[in-house]
Motif scaffolding. Structure first.
Motif, PDB file in Angstrom:
ATOM      1  N   LEU A 115       0.812  -1.220   0.000  1.00  0.00           N
ATOM      2  CA  LEU A 115       0.000   0.000   0.000  1.00  0.00           C
ATOM      3  C   LEU A 115       0.841   1.263   0.000  1.00  0.00           C
ATOM      4  N   LEU A 116       2.099   1.144   0.429  1.00  0.00           N
ATOM      5  CA  LEU A 116       2.975   2.320   0.512  1.00  0.00           C
ATOM      6  C   LEU A 116       4.408   1.911   0.229  1.00  0.00           C
ATOM      7  N   LYS A 117       5.092   2.723  -0.544  1.00  0.00           N
ATOM      8  CA  LYS A 117       6.528   2.542  -0.728  1.00  0.00           C
ATOM      9  C   LYS A 117       7.159   3.918  -0.798  1.00  0.00           C
ATOM     10  N   VAL A 118       8.193   4.127  -0.007  1.00  0.00           N
ATOM     11  CA  VAL A 118       8.957   5.373  -0.009  1.00  0.00           C
ATOM     12  C   VAL A 118      10.416   5.028  -0.253  1.00  0.00           C
ATOM     13  N   GLU A 119      11.021   5.672  -1.235  1.00  0.00           N
ATOM     14  CA  GLU A 119      12.426   5.416  -1.562  1.00  0.00           C
ATOM     15  C   GLU A 119      12.962   6.586  -2.371  1.00  0.00           C
ATOM     16  N   ASP A 120      14.150   7.076  -1.986  1.00  0.00           N
ATOM     17  CA  ASP A 120      14.825   8.133  -2.756  1.00  0.00           C
ATOM     18  C   ASP A 120      13.913   9.336  -3.011  1.00  0.00           C
ATOM     19  N   ALA A 121      13.288   9.844  -1.963  1.00  0.00           N
ATOM     20  CA  ALA A 121      12.444  11.039  -2.028  1.00  0.00           C
ATOM     21  C   ALA A 121      11.249  10.878  -2.968  1.00  0.00           C
ATOM     22  N   CYS A 123       7.406   8.664  -3.375  1.00  0.00           N
ATOM     23  CA  CYS A 123       6.415   7.917  -2.610  1.00  0.00           C
ATOM     24  C   CYS A 123       5.352   7.358  -3.547  1.00  0.00           C
ATOM     25  N   TRP A 124       5.020   6.084  -3.374  1.00  0.00           N
ATOM     26  CA  TRP A 124       3.964   5.446  -4.146  1.00  0.00           C
ATOM     27  C   TRP A 124       2.858   4.985  -3.189  1.00  0.00           C
ATOM     28  N   LEU A 125       1.629   5.341  -3.503  1.00  0.00           N
ATOM     29  CA  LEU A 125       0.477   4.978  -2.699  1.00  0.00           C
ATOM     30  C   LEU A 125      -0.477   4.132  -3.535  1.00  0.00           C
ATOM     31  N   LEU A 133      -7.307  -1.961  -8.131  1.00  0.00           N
ATOM     32  CA  LEU A 133      -6.202  -1.254  -7.493  1.00  0.00           C
ATOM     33  C   LEU A 133      -5.563  -0.263  -8.453  1.00  0.00           C
ATOM     34  N   ARG A 134      -5.138   0.844  -7.898  1.00  0.00           N
ATOM     35  CA  ARG A 134      -4.372   1.802  -8.700  1.00  0.00           C
ATOM     36  C   ARG A 134      -3.285   2.415  -7.823  1.00  0.00           C
ATOM     37  N   THR A 135      -2.190   2.776  -8.434  1.00  0.00           N
ATOM     38  CA  THR A 135      -1.042   3.319  -7.708  1.00  0.00           C
ATOM     39  C   THR A 135      -0.764   4.739  -8.176  1.00  0.00           C
ATOM     40  N   ARG A 136      -0.511   5.618  -7.198  1.00  0.00           N
ATOM     41  CA  ARG A 136      -0.220   7.019  -7.507  1.00  0.00           C
ATOM     42  C   ARG A 136       1.142   7.389  -6.919  1.00  0.00           C
ATOM     43  N   LYS A 137       1.917   8.119  -7.684  1.00  0.00           N
ATOM     44  CA  LYS A 137       3.249   8.544  -7.239  1.00  0.00           C
ATOM     45  C   LYS A 137       3.186   9.985  -6.733  1.00  0.00           C
ATOM     46  N   ILE A 138       3.863  10.220  -5.593  1.00  0.00           N
ATOM     47  CA  ILE A 138       3.964  11.563  -5.026  1.00  0.00           C
ATOM     48  C   ILE A 138       5.435  11.932  -4.920  1.00  0.00           C
ATOM     49  N   ASP A 139       5.814  13.068  -5.457  1.00  0.00           N
ATOM     50  CA  ASP A 139       7.175  13.563  -5.266  1.00  0.00           C
ATOM     51  C   ASP A 139       7.267  14.195  -3.885  1.00  0.00           C
ATOM     52  N   GLN A 145       9.482  14.851   9.648  1.00  0.00           N
ATOM     53  CA  GLN A 145      10.290  13.989  10.502  1.00  0.00           C
ATOM     54  C   GLN A 145       9.541  12.676  10.714  1.00  0.00           C
ATOM     55  N   GLY A 146      10.286  11.601  10.960  1.00  0.00           N
ATOM     56  CA  GLY A 146       9.669  10.299  11.174  1.00  0.00           C
ATOM     57  C   GLY A 146       9.140   9.706   9.893  1.00  0.00           C
ATOM     58  N   SER A 147       7.965   9.099   9.953  1.00  0.00           N
ATOM     59  CA  SER A 147       7.338   8.473   8.782  1.00  0.00           C
ATOM     60  C   SER A 147       6.650   9.520   7.907  1.00  0.00           C
ATOM     61  N   ILE A 148       6.615   9.262   6.615  1.00  0.00           N
ATOM     62  CA  ILE A 148       5.889  10.161   5.709  1.00  0.00           C
ATOM     63  C   ILE A 148       4.403  10.174   6.051  1.00  0.00           C
ATOM     64  N   LEU A 149       3.914   9.094   6.681  1.00  0.00           N
ATOM     65  CA  LEU A 149       2.508   9.044   7.073  1.00  0.00           C
ATOM     66  C   LEU A 149       2.162  10.116   8.098  1.00  0.00           C
TER      67      LEU A 149
END
Length: 397
Positions: A115-121, A123-125, A133-139, A145-149
């Motif tokens: 459901l979530l992947k964060v890597e190298d600045a 984010c995919w949701l 299902l569909r996936t959206r990318k966020i720059d 601080q902490g988790s992007i959540l």
């Protein structure tokens, strides 16, 4: 419920794993890592609040203090498994960078779906719906601080991610609870006691009348002279806590600064059992409590709807637990020869399991030489490794 925690490179916790029960009690020698586990859980909670800088200041720590001296690794690796109603599992893993105070990589899985992947600045949701299902990318161009959540709003993430965020954020630690803090006047609590209980007067003042009456009813079971938990607002918004008791037909009010330590600690702990926090952490739960009141406190914690984790140095605490609660929830912490903390269910150790057949949990613990127990654990682990090797060999065939 939070079922499992893994953390690597936090103080003495190196490749550390612990499975949690609705009521978990940590035991072990001084310096085995009991308080560190509470601090680690609080650290994990802060990931979803995004307040790592403030948290370090509150604990009077530096960034360097949270890393382990037992390894050369820089990042702290985290894993949390949460069980939803219906036995669905959500798993969150992350790598926390101590310099940026940010999780530089994260993943969340539910039912085999990421459901979530964060890597190298980046984010995919992943979202679900009637169309599949569909996936959206966020720059990731914002600071956090902490988790992007901690920064993503509820309308940006799916319901499962929101539940995960709330569950982890609802871990609340009172591992620094002390009478000195509990006696302090405060202006407001924001719905939280504080690590040491320093917001108690404001927290009780902000409670609804129904919740305060319920708290009073509980305390009157062990303090029958108690008639009221009174709070009032003073000049500049400071909140005053007074305890009212009946003696010889007269009501006497005592300010919090003169109330006995045990009553203040009970008041603080019991007040949290009606809070919105789902997972409560208490260090050395028996401190300042009269022995005759400890059973009342333990019963209240075990019966609570909250998930609870406590540490104790008192075997008496264990004797107040039913055997099935003790088997699932009493965790023995010890240190390996390299100084790393490890955890094992106390009554999964064969010698303790045998003693539990004839003794209470606390009596079985008292009857054990801890130096010999560590040797038994080492032997047990060698047997487990050997069995895993045999199982793998059979599987290959």
């Amino acid at each position: 419920m939070i079922q499992q925690i893994r953390i690597d490179n936090f103080k003495s916790l190196v490749d550390f794993e612990i499975r949690l029960a609705p009521f978990t009690c940590l035991v072990g020698l001084n310096g085995s890592g009991k308080s560190t586990v509470l601090q680690a859980l609080d650290f994990i909670s802060q990931q979803m609040r995004g307040e790592l800088g403030e948290w370090l200041v509150l604990r009077q720590w530096d960034k360097r203090d949270i890393g382990s001296r037992l390894t050369a690794k820089k990042n702290i690796d985290l894993f949390v498994q949460v069980e939803l109603p219906g036995c669905d599992l959500i798993e969150w893993s992350a790598s926390f960078n101590r310099q940026s105070l940010r999780c530089t990589s994260e993943e969340v899985f539910h039912d085999g779906i990421r459901l979530l992947k964060v890597e190298d600045a980046e984010c995919w949701l992943t979202y679900g719906g009637d169309a599949g299902l569909r996936t959206r990318k966020i720059d990731v161009i914002f600071e956090y601080q902490g988790s992007i959540l901690s920064q993503l709003k509820s309308n940006q993430i799916c319901e499962i991610l929101q539940v995960l965020k709330e569950e982890i954020a609802s871990i609340r630690s009172l591992d620094l609870l002390s009478p000195e803090y509990l006696r302090q006047r405060t202006r407001e609590s924001a719905g939280y006691l504080g690590l040491g209980g320093q917001k108690l007067s404001a927290y009780l003042h902000e409670l609804g009348s129904e919740e305060r009456e319920r708290l009073l009813d509980q305390l009157q079971k062990v303090y029958p002279r108690l008639t009221d938990i009174d709070t009032r607002s003073l000049r500049s918004g400071w909140k005053q806590l007074d305890i009212a008791e009946r003696f010889a037909g007269k009501i006497l009010k005592t300010p919090a600064r003169h109330v006995n330590d045990g009553m203040l600690r009970l008041l603080a702990v019991l007040s949290q059992l009606s809070s919105d926090e789902h997972f409560l952490l208490f260090d050395e739960i028996e401190n300042g409590i009269n022995p005759e009141l400890v059973e009342f406190l333990v019963d209240a914690l075990v019966a609570s709807d909250h998930q609870v984790l406590v540490t104790t140095h008192s075997p008496v605490i264990l004797n107040y637990l039913e055997d099935d609660i003790a088997k699932k929830g009493v965790i023995y912490l010890y240190k390996k020869s390299d100084g790393a903390t490890q955890a094992i269910r106390l009554f999964e150790i064969p010698s303790l399991a045998e003693k539990l057949r004839f003794m209470g949990p606390g009596e079985a613990f008292i009857d054990t030489q801890l130096t010999e127990l560590d040797k038994e654990i080492q032997t047990l682990q060698l047997l487990w490794v050997s069995q895993e090797g045999k199982d793998a060999s059979v599987a290959e065939r």
